[in-house]
Design an enzyme around this catalytic site. Structure first.
Site, PDB file in Angstrom:
ATOM      1  N   TYR A 213       5.504  -7.898  -4.347  1.00 13.65           N
ATOM      2  CA  TYR A 213       5.514  -9.278  -3.849  1.00 13.65           C
ATOM      3  C   TYR A 213       4.611  -9.346  -2.614  1.00 13.65           C
ATOM      4  CZ  TYR A 213       7.310 -13.973  -4.251  1.00 13.65           C
ATOM      5  OH  TYR A 213       7.413 -15.321  -4.478  1.00 13.65           O
TER       6      TYR A 213
ATOM      7  N   HIS B 201       0.914  -6.182   3.294  1.00 10.91           N
ATOM      8  CA  HIS B 201       0.595  -5.172   2.271  1.00 10.91           C
ATOM      9  C   HIS B 201      -0.914  -5.041   2.095  1.00 10.91           C
ATOM     10  CE1 HIS B 201       4.629  -6.625   0.646  1.00 10.91           C
ATOM     11  NE2 HIS B 201       4.839  -5.334   0.804  1.00 10.91           N
TER      12      HIS B 201
ATOM     13  N   ASP C 105       8.087  -1.660   9.692  1.00 14.47           N
ATOM     14  CA  ASP C 105       9.227  -0.773   9.425  1.00 14.47           C
ATOM     15  C   ASP C 105       9.043   0.483  10.272  1.00 14.47           C
ATOM     16  OD1 ASP C 105      10.534  -2.102   6.808  1.00 14.47           O
ATOM     17  OD2 ASP C 105       8.359  -2.272   6.707  1.00 14.47           O
TER      18      ASP C 105
ATOM     19  N   SER D 147       6.899 -10.770   5.444  1.00 17.64           N
ATOM     20  CA  SER D 147       7.855  -9.958   4.693  1.00 17.64           C
ATOM     21  C   SER D 147       8.092 -10.609   3.345  1.00 17.64           C
ATOM     22  CB  SER D 147       9.188  -9.889   5.462  1.00 17.64           C
ATOM     23  OG  SER D 147      10.218  -9.421   4.611  1.00 17.64           O
TER      24      SER D 147
HETATM   25  P1  AMP Z   1       7.640  -3.125   1.397  1.00 17.69           P
HETATM   26  O1  AMP Z   1       6.968  -3.613   0.157  1.00 17.69           O
HETATM   27  O2  AMP Z   1       8.349  -4.190   2.161  1.00 17.69           O
HETATM   28  O3  AMP Z   1       8.462  -1.886   1.164  1.00 17.69           O
HETATM   29  O4  AMP Z   1       6.475  -2.669   2.363  1.00 17.69           O
HETATM   30  C1  AMP Z   1       5.474  -1.779   1.952  1.00 17.69           C
HETATM   31  C2  AMP Z   1       4.651  -1.368   3.147  1.00 17.69           C
HETATM   32  O5  AMP Z   1       4.084  -2.524   3.750  1.00 17.69           O
HETATM   33  C3  AMP Z   1       5.473  -0.678   4.233  1.00 17.69           C
HETATM   34  O6  AMP Z   1       4.723   0.388   4.790  1.00 17.69           O
HETATM   35  C4  AMP Z   1       5.701  -1.782   5.221  1.00 17.69           C
HETATM   36  O7  AMP Z   1       5.897  -1.317   6.534  1.00 17.69           O
HETATM   37  C5  AMP Z   1       4.396  -2.526   5.124  1.00 17.69           C
HETATM   38  N1  AMP Z   1       4.557  -3.903   5.606  1.00 17.69           N
HETATM   39  C6  AMP Z   1       5.484  -4.810   5.219  1.00 17.69           C
HETATM   40  N2  AMP Z   1       5.346  -5.954   5.914  1.00 17.69           N
HETATM   41  C7  AMP Z   1       4.313  -5.759   6.764  1.00 17.69           C
HETATM   42  C8  AMP Z   1       3.674  -6.562   7.763  1.00 17.69           C
HETATM   43  N3  AMP Z   1       4.066  -7.801   8.028  1.00 17.69           N
HETATM   44  N4  AMP Z   1       2.635  -6.020   8.446  1.00 17.69           N
HETATM   45  C9  AMP Z   1       2.216  -4.764   8.193  1.00 17.69           C
HETATM   46  N5  AMP Z   1       2.772  -3.961   7.271  1.00 17.69           N
HETATM   47  C10 AMP Z   1       3.799  -4.447   6.568  1.00 17.69           C
END
Ligand code: AMP
Length: 285
Positions: free
Chosen positions: A32, A37, A150, A185
């Site tokens: 998503y 990302h 994170d 997010s």
């Molecule tokens: P997730 O899909 O939420 O598990 O995130 C995948 C990767 O994207 C992880 O390394 C997160 O820390 C990073 N990530 C998620 N949201 C952000 C954001 N707003 N800025 C930078 N990195 C992000």
């Protein structure tokens, strides 16, 4: 962009790249995609020859009453966005292919999991560390890219890599925010329009802490009191999960901001649980 479901084929492609001398970068995600990302993918592409993205909503990092089923998914849109950001390979495995039914091995980093999200999500980081280790073994990347959004997760992965001598360089990248300051997010999709309007206050509270530090307020207790009051006033509909000042590497509470301290927070806002953090600097730049 090549899309792949099968674990064995994924591993094979990644190995051929590495063994032929290419530098590869892995970006683990739950999909998503938003600009956060995509910023990791662009960075990966700029730092390596091949950008490998995994998309897997990892069940072992969700608690029993969490949003595993509801987690937003849109693989078609994700594939297009990943391609535009420079991804070469998108790995979207099936649940059953990732974990064997008798999976029994876990990676835990207890000292770094005791605070922040680890407190309210006791099995979360065990699930994260285990899936990331599995992805490292499948993709054998030269480097792996994670977001500082994170922060605790990033600290745990770095520690795991050091402790287990994993041959991968871990890179942390800055938080990408909406124009009004809300950290991007996938879970922001849960917010009602009204909640979305109020949500930037979560970040505003952290900036309030930075202002306090600049005015010489460096005691953790005072900073936390100040920000809690800010939230009570400006985001009364939010339910604070935690607001803690910790050492950025050890993720343990500190009494005051000396060099650098991480102020991290999680808040429930309607259906969403939002997290954010800010590195506070004691010495003025
Ligand atoms: P997730 O899909 O939420 O598990 O995130 C995948 C990767 O994207 C992880 O390394 C997160 O820390 C990073 N990530 C998620 N949201 C952000 C954001 N707003 N800025 C930078 N990195 C992000």
């Amino acid at each position: 962009l090549q899309m792949i479901k099968d674990k064995g084929s994924f591993q094979q492609i990644c190995r051929v790249w590495r063994f032929s001398g290419l530098k590869t970068a892995l970006v683990p995600t739950m999909g998503y995609f938003h600009q956060g990302h995509l910023s990791l993918m662009s960075y990966a592409k700029s730092a390596a020859d091949k950008c490998i993205v995994s998309l897997f909503v990892n069940p072992t990092q969700f608690g029993p009453n969490e949003d595993l089923e509801a987690y937003p998914r849109d693989h078609e849109r994700d594939a297009e966005a990943a391609e535009r950001a420079g991804a070469d390979l998108l790995f979207i495995p099936e649940h059953g292919d990732v974990y064997a039914p008798d999976h029994a091995t876990w990676i835990e980093v207890p000292p770094l999991s005791a605070h922040l999200c680890g407190k309210s999500r006791p099995t979360h980081f065990r699930g994260v560390a285990t899936i990331v280790a599995k992805l490292f073994n499948l993709a054998t990347p030269s480097l792996a890219v994670f977001g500082q959004k994170d922060w605790q997760q990033l600290a745990i992965i770095k520690k795991m890599v050091r402790d287990l001598d994993m041959a991968v360089q871990v890179v942390g990248r800055p938080i990408i925010r909406e124009e009004d300051g809300l950290a991007m997010s996938s879970r922001n999709a849960y917010l009602t329009p009204e909640e979305r309007k109020a949500a930037p206050m979560l970040h505003q509270g952290l900036l309030e802490a930075q202002r306090l530090v600049e005015r010489g307020v460096v005691q953790a207790r005072e900073i936390i009191r100040g920000v809690s009051e800010f939230y009570a006033e400006n985001l009364p509909q939010g339910e604070l999960d935690y607001l803690e000042l910790v050492d950025p590497d050890r993720i343990e509470p500190v009494q005051k901001v000396e060099n650098q301290a991480l102020l991290a927070t999680a808040m429930r806002l309607g259906r969403a649980r939002l997290i954010d953090n800010l590195l506070l600097s004691g010495t003025r730049a």
